[in-house]
Structures are given as C-alpha cells and as structure tokens.
Design a protein around this motif. Structure first.
Motif, PDB file in Angstrom:
ATOM      1  N   ALA A 277       0.981  -1.015   0.113  1.00  0.00           N
ATOM      2  CA  ALA A 277       0.060  -0.120   0.091  1.00  0.00           C
ATOM      3  C   ALA A 277       0.906   1.169  -0.040  1.00  0.00           C
ATOM      4  CB  ALA A 277      -0.790  -0.094   1.313  1.00  0.00           C
ATOM      5  N   THR A 278       0.602   2.156  -0.622  1.00  0.00           N
ATOM      6  CA  THR A 278       1.073   3.585  -0.618  1.00  0.00           C
ATOM      7  C   THR A 278       0.038   4.697  -0.048  1.00  0.00           C
ATOM      8  OG1 THR A 278       2.264   3.373  -2.543  1.00  0.00           O
ATOM      9  CG2 THR A 278       1.744   5.416  -1.858  1.00  0.00           C
ATOM     10  N   VAL A 279       0.480   5.360   0.863  1.00  0.00           N
ATOM     11  CA  VAL A 279      -0.507   6.462   1.752  1.00  0.00           C
ATOM     12  C   VAL A 279      -0.813   7.521   0.570  1.00  0.00           C
ATOM     13  CG1 VAL A 279      -0.598   8.394   2.991  1.00  0.00           C
ATOM     14  CG2 VAL A 279       0.632   6.289   3.876  1.00  0.00           C
ATOM     15  N   GLY A 280      -2.306   7.675   0.485  1.00  0.00           N
ATOM     16  CA  GLY A 280      -3.020   8.508  -0.480  1.00  0.00           C
ATOM     17  C   GLY A 280      -3.399   7.712  -1.558  1.00  0.00           C
ATOM     18  N   GLU A 281      -3.130   6.572  -1.827  1.00  0.00           N
ATOM     19  CA  GLU A 281      -3.786   5.743  -2.998  1.00  0.00           C
ATOM     20  C   GLU A 281      -5.208   5.243  -2.713  1.00  0.00           C
ATOM     21  OE1 GLU A 281      -2.493   2.048  -4.388  1.00  0.00           O
ATOM     22  OE2 GLU A 281      -1.885   1.461  -2.246  1.00  0.00           O
ATOM     23  N   THR A 282      -6.075   5.259  -3.815  1.00  0.00           N
ATOM     24  CA  THR A 282      -7.358   4.845  -3.595  1.00  0.00           C
ATOM     25  C   THR A 282      -7.200   3.106  -3.746  1.00  0.00           C
ATOM     26  OG1 THR A 282      -8.223   6.570  -4.752  1.00  0.00           O
ATOM     27  CG2 THR A 282      -9.504   4.519  -4.961  1.00  0.00           C
ATOM     28  N   VAL A 283      -8.158   2.600  -2.945  1.00  0.00           N
ATOM     29  CA  VAL A 283      -8.277   1.036  -2.678  1.00  0.00           C
ATOM     30  C   VAL A 283      -9.702   0.663  -2.428  1.00  0.00           C
ATOM     31  CG1 VAL A 283      -6.011   0.466  -1.522  1.00  0.00           C
ATOM     32  CG2 VAL A 283      -7.848   1.272  -0.094  1.00  0.00           C
ATOM     33  N   PHE A 284      -9.876  -0.406  -2.832  1.00  0.00           N
ATOM     34  CA  PHE A 284     -11.242  -1.050  -2.678  1.00  0.00           C
ATOM     35  C   PHE A 284     -11.490  -2.021  -1.798  1.00  0.00           C
ATOM     36  CE2 PHE A 284     -10.515   0.914  -6.860  1.00  0.00           C
ATOM     37  CZ  PHE A 284     -11.721   1.627  -7.177  1.00  0.00           C
ATOM     38  N   ARG A 285     -12.723  -2.145  -0.987  1.00  0.00           N
ATOM     39  CA  ARG A 285     -12.865  -3.107  -0.052  1.00  0.00           C
ATOM     40  C   ARG A 285     -14.054  -3.929  -0.318  1.00  0.00           C
ATOM     41  NH1 ARG A 285     -16.295  -4.348   3.235  1.00  0.00           N
ATOM     42  NH2 ARG A 285     -17.026  -2.122   3.243  1.00  0.00           N
ATOM     43  N   MET A 286     -14.287  -5.241  -0.628  1.00  0.00           N
ATOM     44  CA  MET A 286     -15.368  -5.997  -0.966  1.00  0.00           C
ATOM     45  C   MET A 286     -15.929  -6.903   0.321  1.00  0.00           C
ATOM     46  SD  MET A 286     -17.649  -6.304  -3.327  1.00  0.00           S
ATOM     47  CE  MET A 286     -19.136  -6.995  -3.625  1.00  0.00           C
ATOM     48  N   GLY A 287     -16.864  -6.772   0.836  1.00  0.00           N
ATOM     49  CA  GLY A 287     -17.587  -7.478   1.915  1.00  0.00           C
ATOM     50  C   GLY A 287     -18.888  -7.815   1.761  1.00  0.00           C
ATOM     51  N   SER A 288     -19.542  -8.853   2.080  1.00  0.00           N
ATOM     52  CA  SER A 288     -21.072  -9.322   1.903  1.00  0.00           C
ATOM     53  C   SER A 288     -21.819  -8.642   2.875  1.00  0.00           C
ATOM     54  CB  SER A 288     -20.848 -10.898   1.978  1.00  0.00           C
ATOM     55  OG  SER A 288     -20.293 -11.417   3.390  1.00  0.00           O
ATOM     56  N   THR A 289     -21.100  -7.886   3.771  1.00  0.00           N
ATOM     57  CA  THR A 289     -22.089  -7.152   4.587  1.00  0.00           C
ATOM     58  C   THR A 289     -22.574  -5.873   4.162  1.00  0.00           C
ATOM     59  OG1 THR A 289     -21.202  -8.011   6.619  1.00  0.00           O
ATOM     60  CG2 THR A 289     -22.535  -5.917   6.934  1.00  0.00           C
ATOM     61  N   THR A 290     -21.455  -5.163   3.442  1.00  0.00           N
ATOM     62  CA  THR A 290     -21.841  -3.804   2.891  1.00  0.00           C
ATOM     63  C   THR A 290     -21.477  -3.860   1.631  1.00  0.00           C
ATOM     64  OG1 THR A 290     -19.567  -2.860   3.602  1.00  0.00           O
ATOM     65  CG2 THR A 290     -21.303  -2.916   5.072  1.00  0.00           C
ATOM     66  N   GLY A 291     -20.980  -4.546   0.759  1.00  0.00           N
ATOM     67  CA  GLY A 291     -20.810  -4.541  -0.677  1.00  0.00           C
ATOM     68  C   GLY A 291     -19.149  -3.934  -0.700  1.00  0.00           C
ATOM     69  N   CYS A 327     -15.145   2.092   4.710  1.00  0.00           N
ATOM     70  CA  CYS A 327     -15.981   1.940   5.870  1.00  0.00           C
ATOM     71  C   CYS A 327     -15.997   0.255   5.780  1.00  0.00           C
ATOM     72  CB  CYS A 327     -17.179   2.511   5.398  1.00  0.00           C
ATOM     73  SG  CYS A 327     -18.220   1.494   4.224  1.00  0.00           S
ATOM     74  N   ALA A 328     -16.334  -0.230   6.888  1.00  0.00           N
ATOM     75  CA  ALA A 328     -16.518  -1.610   7.064  1.00  0.00           C
ATOM     76  C   ALA A 328     -17.518  -1.572   8.241  1.00  0.00           C
ATOM     77  CB  ALA A 328     -15.429  -2.395   7.272  1.00  0.00           C
ATOM     78  N   GLU A 329     -18.263  -3.054   8.482  1.00  0.00           N
ATOM     79  CA  GLU A 329     -18.993  -3.262   9.468  1.00  0.00           C
ATOM     80  C   GLU A 329     -18.933  -4.743   9.747  1.00  0.00           C
ATOM     81  OE1 GLU A 329     -23.252  -2.269   8.502  1.00  0.00           O
ATOM     82  OE2 GLU A 329     -22.631  -0.198   8.070  1.00  0.00           O
ATOM     83  N   ALA A 330     -19.403  -5.032  10.939  1.00  0.00           N
ATOM     84  CA  ALA A 330     -19.414  -6.437  11.527  1.00  0.00           C
ATOM     85  C   ALA A 330     -20.065  -7.440  10.217  1.00  0.00           C
ATOM     86  CB  ALA A 330     -20.165  -6.605  12.763  1.00  0.00           C
ATOM     87  N   GLY A 351     -11.416  -2.391  13.044  1.00  0.00           N
ATOM     88  CA  GLY A 351     -11.595  -0.845  12.938  1.00  0.00           C
ATOM     89  C   GLY A 351     -12.736  -0.347  13.660  1.00  0.00           C
ATOM     90  N   SER A 352     -13.224   0.895  13.479  1.00  0.00           N
ATOM     91  CA  SER A 352     -14.264   1.611  14.377  1.00  0.00           C
ATOM     92  C   SER A 352     -15.221   2.148  13.037  1.00  0.00           C
ATOM     93  CB  SER A 352     -13.726   2.558  15.252  1.00  0.00           C
ATOM     94  OG  SER A 352     -13.331   3.796  14.394  1.00  0.00           O
ATOM     95  N   GLY A 353     -16.356   2.534  13.385  1.00  0.00           N
ATOM     96  CA  GLY A 353     -17.401   3.159  12.575  1.00  0.00           C
ATOM     97  C   GLY A 353     -18.223   2.128  11.904  1.00  0.00           C
ATOM     98  N   ASP A 354     -18.948   2.935  10.690  1.00  0.00           N
ATOM     99  CA  ASP A 354     -19.691   1.929   9.873  1.00  0.00           C
ATOM    100  C   ASP A 354     -19.842   2.479   8.666  1.00  0.00           C
ATOM    101  OD1 ASP A 354     -21.495   4.120  10.335  1.00  0.00           O
ATOM    102  OD2 ASP A 354     -22.420   3.098  11.866  1.00  0.00           O
ATOM    103  N   CYS A 355     -20.661   2.102   7.901  1.00  0.00           N
ATOM    104  CA  CYS A 355     -20.566   2.515   6.505  1.00  0.00           C
ATOM    105  C   CYS A 355     -21.758   3.715   6.340  1.00  0.00           C
ATOM    106  CB  CYS A 355     -21.066   1.284   5.370  1.00  0.00           C
ATOM    107  SG  CYS A 355     -19.474   0.479   5.002  1.00  0.00           S
ATOM    108  N   THR A 356     -22.322   4.075   7.340  1.00  0.00           N
ATOM    109  CA  THR A 356     -23.148   5.479   7.307  1.00  0.00           C
ATOM    110  C   THR A 356     -22.500   6.508   7.829  1.00  0.00           C
ATOM    111  OG1 THR A 356     -25.134   4.026   7.882  1.00  0.00           O
ATOM    112  CG2 THR A 356     -25.231   6.245   8.285  1.00  0.00           C
ATOM    113  N   SER A 357     -21.622   6.245   9.087  1.00  0.00           N
ATOM    114  CA  SER A 357     -20.753   7.452   9.457  1.00  0.00           C
ATOM    115  C   SER A 357     -19.486   7.499   9.098  1.00  0.00           C
ATOM    116  CB  SER A 357     -20.895   7.516  10.837  1.00  0.00           C
ATOM    117  OG  SER A 357     -20.606   6.480  11.393  1.00  0.00           O
TER     118      SER A 357
END
Length: 459
Positions: A277-291, A327-330, A351-357
């Motif tokens: 990883a490089t600080v500042g680059e765009t990355v994608f996360r896939m998860g079945s809770t939040t897509g 963002c990520a969630e349980a 981590g902390s938080g959710d895909c709303t906030s």
C-alpha cells in the motif's frame, strides 16, 4: 473426480460510486508526460502502483535526509519529504520524478516518538502512525479512552514535543469485524466460527489454497463453504497473535481456485499481483455485509490497541497493519482489499465506525502473508504453481508503497464471536486513523450479515 471451482465471491450490492471507479481509466498520455518530466527534471505523472518504485529509488538517493513519502492522487504525483541534504542529492530526487518537500521531523525522530507511545501509552482503544502528509505521528483514541487513560495518553503526546504528534478522538471503538453471514464456516467445541476468504493462492508445494485472517485459523482448523457443510479446506499455517494471516489448503487437490474477486454487479477483478500500500492511493474493499466500498490508504505500519475480549482489562495489540478510511461493518472481516488494476493489498482485520458515518479500518498486508507462507497469487490445483503474482516481498510488477506487517488483530471464535488469543507486542509505528466513526458494530458470529469475501463452489 469432479473438480470443485472455488472463487472469491461476495454477496450484497456494490456501491455505485465504487463500482464506477473500477472501470478502466484511460492513461494514453501518461508515457508522453513521463518522458517530458524526465527530460525537464519536473515531477512525473504516476499511477499509485508506480509511486512506490520511485519512492524506493528516491529513498536510496536521499539516505538519512528521506523523511517519508505519499501519493498525491489529485495531481498523480509522488511527494517526498526531506529534512536536509546536499543540493545535488535533492536535485537527483527531483530528476527521479518526485515532488520534493522540506519538512521538520526526520524519520528517525518520528519512529522514536512512536516508540515512546508504545512504551508509555499502550492503552486499549488507541492507535498511532507516522503520517508523511503531516510529517507527524497521528494518535487516535476511541470512545473508551477516558479519565486517567485519556490523561495518560494526552500527557505522553504532549511530552513528545511541539510539532511531533497530533491527538484526536474517535466517536467509535476499535473492534475486529469477524461476524455472521455467508462466508466460510467451521464448527468448534465453543460453537460456530464464521470468517471470510481473502484471496485464492498457490501454496509452496503447488496445491490450491487461500489466505484468510490469522485469528480465524487459530480459532478452527477445518473450513466449509456452507454453514453445516463438509469441510473443504484445512488450515496449514496460522499466525496469531504477532501476525494476522492464515494459509488454508483445499482438501481436494483438483480444486480450481481462480485469482479473482467478484466485485458485484457483474464485475470481476482479476488479481495479478501482490501490492504494498501507498499512503494516499485509492483502494477497494469488498464485503458481503456492505458490498463494495472505496477510500484511501491513510497510514502504514499501523499499531492498534484493541480491548481484549478474552482477558478483561487486557489489550490485544496489533501492528504492521494498513490503515484506511474505507468503511466496514461487522461481517466484512477477512474481505479483500485490492487496487483497481488487480493488486491484492490486504485482508480486513478491524476498526471502528460503519458505512453510514465512516470510520477507521485496518488490514493485514497480503505481501507479508505471502512472504511468510511461501504462497503465490494465482490459480492453484493439479500441483501446478501457476501464480500470477510474485512472492510477498516483491509482488509482480509495480508495488504501491511499503507496509511492514508484523502483528494481528483481535480474534473471534464461537457463535458469540468471542476473541481468542493473547495480546501481541506492539511495534514502533502505527496507522493514522482518519475519520471519526460512530462505533463498530459488535460482532456476534451469528448474525445474518455476510463476512467479507465468501467461498462459492460448484461441482
């Protein structure tokens, strides 16, 4: 014997904004721009995956004067921090294509500050990282850090000196994201365990396998692609605490394990290399809770002090992680973190938080997992070592940054998602949490939400 086809596939609807970003980008003029930049000594236009190569080159040129680097995604340029140095050396750095920026704090001083935090402020609910964008150590305390703990942290940060660190509060609390859903499953004496497949790989002996979180491999040995199904894979190596990755081998050597991520909405991303990883680059996360969700890398070599769920009052410290504002969630735990051009970057940890906030999310770097296990990215099966990507240390092609992963996240086991394992020894530097999250969903292990990249099979 029929072959089982195992693919990284995730349920849920992909976020439209992230999905649109996955479409191929035109860079027809980039080669010409790079040639002009090299001729004039001006900053080059770079892809994020090219930036790490230039950063490594410039670091060698600058030596002790090098004070970190980051990728400016808006300008598509690599920014390199310099504390001092010979004018000729700095000119060489510019000729390499980087934007050179004079800063106050040296890399050595910033690492020393992180080391002080490790010694004096390893408190559950805290994290820290050296952020090259601010040239400071960014320290975050979640909502559980109050009273005497907050005073201790604040005093430690102030003791680092003016201009050395920034302290901020997060509304959420740092937790791992292992929980419920359609993912990979195991049964233990304590109950059901649910985790997620990260990336299909080829083990060093040529057999098909996959990577997942280390705390999953410690929690259970045999894994299935359905909640009550027969095991189809067995843990070969599991590292937790100290690291957070597992190598799990398919029991059928004829399993076809394509190196790809199903990003939803009919999009499949071919995974061709391991990418730092490089600080500042765009990355994608896939998860079945939040897509599918995207964001930016905000810190490397991140240290996170989770509140232990097995030792009341204890701390599960993880380090060497990638920090992002994706963002990520349980239920998203173990899911794939990747780049647009097919670089496998990380495995969702916590981590902390959710895909709303919003919030902070941390990932185990894939490169370290590959290096430790000897596995390669690519199609497995039939004893063939058909890895597309390189080993963890160098990946294949351009690497995007450098993350020195050395530890792991909290762990969940059983239907209640209880953590297992003890606390890991924190490293000197850590991730910069960005965003303030409103609190992580409490992983339950029994919820209906999915858990990152799931495993789907067909005979």
């Amino acid at each position: 014997m029929p072959k089982r086809k195992a693919a990284i596939a995730v349920g849920g609807v992909a976020a439209l904004g992230a999905a649109a970003l996955l479409l191929p980008n035109a860079n027809a003029s980039q080669d010409k721009n790079d040639a002009n930049a090299a001729a004039t000594g001006s900053a080059r236009t770079l892809k994020a995956t090219q930036a790490s190569g230039v950063a490594a080159q410039v670091q060698k040129i600058l030596g002790d004067a090098f004070a970190g680097s980051y990728y400016d995604s808006a300008k598509q340029q690599l920014v390199v921090n310099v504390v001092s140095g010979d004018h000729n050396v700095i000119a060489q750095a510019k000729n390499a294509g980087a934007v050179v920026r004079q800063v106050k704090n040296s890399t050595r001083a910033l690492k020393a500050a992180a080391g002080t935090l490790k010694t004096k402020a390893t408190i559950p609910g805290t994290s820290w990282a050296v952020d090259p964008r601010t040239n400071k150590v960014l320290v975050t305390a979640d909502s559980t850090v109050t009273g005497a703990k907050w005073n201790r942290l604040q005093s430690t940060v102030q003791g680092l000196g003016t201009g050395m660190a920034t302290l901020k509060k997060s509304a959420g609390s740092f937790k791992t994201f292992v929980s419920g859903g359609d993912a990979i499953f195991s049964q233990t004496q304590q109950g059901g365990v649910r985790c997620s497949l990260g990336f299909n790989v080829t083990a060093s002996d040529g057999s098909p396998a996959f990577l997942t979180a280390g705390h999953c491999g410690v929690a259970a040995k045999d894994w299935s692609d359905s909640q009550n199904g027969q095991p189809i894979a067995t843990v070969d190596q599991a590292k937790f605490p100290g690291n957070d990755f597992s190598l799990v081998k398919y029991t059928d050597p004829n399993t076809q394990a394509p190196s790809e991520v199903n990003a939803g909405n009919g999009q499949t991303v071919q995974i061709t290399q391991a990418a730092d990883a490089t600080v500042g680059e765009t990355v994608f996360r896939m998860g079945s809770t939040t897509g599918l969700h995207n964001g930016q890398v905000t810190g490397l070599d991140a240290t996170v002090n989770f509140q232990s769920e097995t030792n009341p009052g204890g701390t599960d410290t993880v380090n060497g992680l990638i920090q992002t504002n994706v963002c990520a969630e349980a239920g998203d735990s173990g899911g794939s973190l990747f780049t647009q051009d097919g670089g496998a970057v990380g495995l969702t940890s916590g981590g902390s938080g959710d895909c709303t906030s919003g919030g902070e999310t941390f990932f185990q770097p894939v490169t370290a997992a590959l290096q430790a296990t000897g596995a390669t990215l690519g199609n497995g099966g039939n004893g063939g070592n058909a890895g597309n990507g390189g080993n963890a240390g160098n990946g294949a092609g351009d690497q995007s940054g450098s993350a020195d992963p050395s530890a792991s996240a909290g762990d969940q086991s059983g239907a209640g998602g209880d953590q297992i394992g003890g606390s890991a020894d924190p490293s000197a530097s850590a991730g910069d949490p960005s965003g303030s999250g409103s609190g992580a969903s409490d992983p339950s292990g029994t919820g209906s939400a999915g858990d990152g990249s799931s495993l789907t099979g067909s005979h």
